[in-house]
Design a protein around this motif. Structure first.
Motif, PDB file in Angstrom:
ATOM      1  N   SER A 278       0.197  -0.751  -0.379  1.00  0.00           N
ATOM      2  CA  SER A 278      -0.382   0.166  -0.117  1.00  0.00           C
ATOM      3  C   SER A 278       0.976   1.302  -0.080  1.00  0.00           C
ATOM      4  O   SER A 278       2.156   1.149   0.709  1.00  0.00           O
ATOM      5  N   TYR A 279       0.561   2.214  -0.897  1.00  0.00           N
ATOM      6  CA  TYR A 279       1.038   3.981  -0.683  1.00  0.00           C
ATOM      7  C   TYR A 279       0.212   4.407   0.356  1.00  0.00           C
ATOM      8  O   TYR A 279      -1.108   4.553  -0.423  1.00  0.00           O
ATOM      9  N   ASN A 280       0.833   4.905   1.762  1.00  0.00           N
ATOM     10  CA  ASN A 280      -0.393   5.547   2.846  1.00  0.00           C
ATOM     11  C   ASN A 280      -1.327   4.989   2.537  1.00  0.00           C
ATOM     12  O   ASN A 280      -1.462   3.781   3.546  1.00  0.00           O
ATOM     13  N   SER A 281      -3.068   5.464   2.708  1.00  0.00           N
ATOM     14  CA  SER A 281      -3.828   4.964   3.223  1.00  0.00           C
ATOM     15  C   SER A 281      -4.180   3.996   1.516  1.00  0.00           C
ATOM     16  O   SER A 281      -5.276   3.461   1.727  1.00  0.00           O
ATOM     17  N   ASN A 282      -3.805   4.080   0.643  1.00  0.00           N
ATOM     18  CA  ASN A 282      -4.149   2.918  -0.630  1.00  0.00           C
ATOM     19  C   ASN A 282      -3.366   2.116  -0.621  1.00  0.00           C
ATOM     20  O   ASN A 282      -1.969   1.839  -0.825  1.00  0.00           O
ATOM     21  N   CYS A 283      -4.367   0.506  -0.846  1.00  0.00           N
ATOM     22  CA  CYS A 283      -4.530   0.000  -0.191  1.00  0.00           C
ATOM     23  C   CYS A 283      -3.956  -0.495  -2.047  1.00  0.00           C
ATOM     24  O   CYS A 283      -5.584  -0.439  -2.485  1.00  0.00           O
ATOM     25  N   VAL A 284      -3.384  -1.627  -2.414  1.00  0.00           N
ATOM     26  CA  VAL A 284      -3.079  -1.949  -3.926  1.00  0.00           C
ATOM     27  C   VAL A 284      -3.188  -3.304  -3.779  1.00  0.00           C
ATOM     28  O   VAL A 284      -3.820  -3.855  -4.787  1.00  0.00           O
TER      29      VAL A 284
ATOM     30  N   LYS B  64     -10.517  -6.837  -7.163  1.00  0.00           N
ATOM     31  CA  LYS B  64     -11.116  -6.862  -5.950  1.00  0.00           C
ATOM     32  C   LYS B  64     -11.425  -7.060  -5.522  1.00  0.00           C
ATOM     33  O   LYS B  64     -12.532  -8.260  -6.178  1.00  0.00           O
TER      34      LYS B  64
ATOM     35  N   GLU C 197     -15.668   4.178   0.000  1.00  0.00           N
ATOM     36  CA  GLU C 197     -13.680   4.432  -0.216  1.00  0.00           C
ATOM     37  C   GLU C 197     -13.143   3.291  -0.170  1.00  0.00           C
ATOM     38  O   GLU C 197     -12.059   2.747   0.372  1.00  0.00           O
TER      39      GLU C 197
ATOM     40  N   GLY D 161      -7.308  -3.710  -1.642  1.00  0.00           N
ATOM     41  CA  GLY D 161      -6.161  -3.779  -2.237  1.00  0.00           C
ATOM     42  C   GLY D 161      -7.249  -4.942  -3.128  1.00  0.00           C
ATOM     43  O   GLY D 161      -7.612  -5.548  -3.102  1.00  0.00           O
TER      44      GLY D 161
ATOM     45  N   GLU E 205     -10.521   3.106  -1.517  1.00  0.00           N
ATOM     46  CA  GLU E 205      -8.539   2.622  -1.774  1.00  0.00           C
ATOM     47  C   GLU E 205      -8.243   1.664  -0.338  1.00  0.00           C
ATOM     48  O   GLU E 205      -7.076   1.582  -0.524  1.00  0.00           O
ATOM     49  N   LEU E 206      -9.276   1.604   0.007  1.00  0.00           N
ATOM     50  CA  LEU E 206      -9.706   0.774   1.192  1.00  0.00           C
ATOM     51  C   LEU E 206      -8.757  -0.808   1.295  1.00  0.00           C
ATOM     52  O   LEU E 206      -7.895  -0.804   2.190  1.00  0.00           O
TER      53      LEU E 206
END
Lengths: 273, 269
Positions: free
Chosen positions: B16-22, B220, B227, B232, B229-230
């Motif tokens: 994840s990038y900060n709060s963005n879970c990939v 996903k 949200e 990934g 981006e929560l």
């Protein structure tokens, strides 16, 4: 009747292109000749627009007759002094610009350390610190060369920095998967690709380099092309100034051409794109 | 370690990038000589997964290990890469491009070889150029090559280092259909001859089925409409491609059709 082409599509032939290119030069010469004649008709001693024969006499005096005071051929001596200053200034500035530009472009740590201070230095108007250079380095050759270095190396540094950053990240990653360490990536991937771009940056900075050279020579020198034109200005000697300006322009042109030629010969992969 | 153990192991891998879970919760393993193709919609994390393997991105949670050791988050010679573009060095000719991988093993600062060693490296480079069908272009510079030839060169560069894993990031995405067909044959030939372990990201599902022995679909499984981006992506399908014969014929037909569609259009111009 065939439809005529739109002007945005009309391309000159090779012959027309050369003719059109020469035309403005011819017009300028004719206008000058006419104006010079007109002024001479009114006042034969007019110095502002000397005739071509007066100018060729001045060239003869400066280039092909030894000076009465020093026994030297002034034009060649001025040229040698100016070119020495110019070329050593450009060479040192290029080396500095390459080193700092490449290092800041390649190493993020060095970038963080030195880019702010390089940016600040590059904002100082070089002419404003010319007095400081004269005080610190004296009135000799050094201060003139240093003015050129200070004048153009920030630009070259910035240019090399940007060009280094432009090299695709894919290449740096690829080089690392081929086993390259930091120094090998710099010397085998970045530096060879930056070399032709350094020549490009030097070409772009030639104009400023001439400016700083002539400014420094105008203020403190005992020879040089800039020194000469500012010296004879006191006697309103346009017959000397104009040929000197043409000569300086010609030297600038030759230097620029030479750099293109070196670049094309040394880096064919860069120019064939 | 023995050859029966999996080469690559993933344990609850997440990025994840900060709060963005990939990427989240990926657990699987890959054996030597598998050919994994990674597909999914754009932004599904398949490229991010490749970056984790390559080492240009660091793993956030879980583990990712190659040959028993966790991957170092920096590219290294055990993982070869071919990108869609810019994988070759424009200032080196074709042979020098391949030889670079060997030259960098010497002289730690300048990475150059001389005399007998250099000659040996150049011969080795020629061997790999032959393997990818570029032997006649050895003295050309990359800008003189077509897109397909540049990708062949990028493959030869990577193969010279004999990496444990070969990573391909949409390597044929920018190529014409006809060229792509040739490249498929080349990659399959190299994979078979050199027992390579390959991961290939592609946006072309048919290509994925055609080339891979195993096809991973990234998507996903959990969505939060408030949200997005929560959560990934993870591997939603892990398909063994056993009957590759059928898939291959299908793809060949599709590509041939595409090609035929192209030709009359060009002829009409």
């Amino acid at each position: 009747m065939s439809r005529s082409r739109r002007w945005i599509n009309a391309q000159p032939s090779m012959f027309l292109k050369i003719t059109l290119g020469l035309l403005p030069f011819l017009v300028l010469l004719l206008v000058y000749q006419y104006q010079s004649d007109a002024r001479k008709a009114e006042n034969p001693k007019d110095k502002l627009l000397p005739s071509f024969s007066e100018m060729s006499a001045a060239v003869d005096r400066h280039a092909f007759q030894p000076s009465k005071r020093t026994g030297q051929y002034l034009l060649w001596r001025d040229t040698a002094s100016s070119l020495t200053r110019l070329l050593s200034g450009i060479a040192i500035a290029a080396l500095l610009g390459l080193t700092f530009g490449l290092a800041t472009g390649a190493f993020p740590m060095f970038d963080a350390l030195s880019t702010p201070v390089i940016t600040a230095i590059s904002l100082i108007p070089p002419m404003a610190i010319l007095p400081i250079l004269f005080i610190v380095f004296g009135l000799g050759e050094l201060s003139k060369v240093v003015l050129i270095i200070i004048g153009i190396s920030p630009f070259i540094t910035r240019e090399i920095y940007l060009r280094t950053k432009e090299i695709p990240a894919e290449q740096l990653i690829k080089a690392q998967t081929l086993g390259g360490n930091s120094s090998q990536v710099v010397f085998r991937v970045l530096l060879p690709q930056i070399a032709p771009r350094l020549i490009g940056a030097v070409r772009l900075s030639l104009g400023s380099a001439w400016l700083f050279l002539i400014a420094a020579e105008a203020i403190a020198a005992t020879d040089g092309l800039g020194y000469r034109i500012f010296l004879v200005r006191r006697y309103l000697a346009m017959d000397v100034i104009l040929p000197y300006v043409v000569w300086i322009t010609f030297l600038a042109f030759v230097l620029d051409r030479l750099l293109i030629l070196i670049s094309q010969k040394s880096f064919p992969w860069y120019h064939d794109d | 370690m023995t050859n029966t153990e999996p080469l690559i192991q993933l344990e609850r891998l997440g990025k994840s990038y900060n709060s963005n879970c990939v990427l989240e919760n990926i657990t699987t393993s890959v054996n030597r000589s598998e050919f994994i193709t990674l597909v999914g919609t754009s932004g599904c994390g398949k490229s991010t997964f490749l970056k984790l393997l390559l080492g240009t991105e660091a793993v956030s949670t879980g583990t990712l290990s190659i040959a028993g050791a966790p991957v170092h988050a920096e590219p290294s010679p055990d993982r070869g890469i071919v990108f869609q573009r810019y994988s070759v060095f424009p200032h080196l000719n074709v042979r020098q491009n391949v030889a670079l991988g060997r030259e960098l093993e010497d002289t730690r600062i300048f990475g150059r070889q001389f005399n007998a060693k250099r000659k040996q490296t150049m011969e080795e480079a020629d061997h790999w150029l032959k393997a990818v069908g570029l032997q006649d272009a050895a003295d050309k510079y990359p800008h003189e090559l077509s897109g397909g030839m540049q990708q062949r060169l990028a493959l030869a560069q990577a193969l010279l280092k004999q990496p444990q894993v070969l990573l391909l990031d949409e390597p044929f995405g920018a190529l014409d259909p006809g060229i792509r067909k040739d490249m498929y044959q080349l990659v399959l030939k190299l994979w078979e001859n050199h027992r390579l372990t390959i991961f290939m990201v592609t946006h072309d599902l048919a290509e994925g089925f055609y080339l891979g022995t195993r096809l991973w679909v990234f998507d996903k499984v959990r969505h939060d409409p408030h949200e997005p981006e929560l959560y990934g992506s993870t591997i939603t399908y892990d398909l063994p491609v056993d009957e590759r014969g059928d898939a291959r014929r299908l793809v060949e037909d599709t590509l041939t059709n595409e090609l035929n569609k192209d030709i009359p259009q060009k002829a009409a111009l």
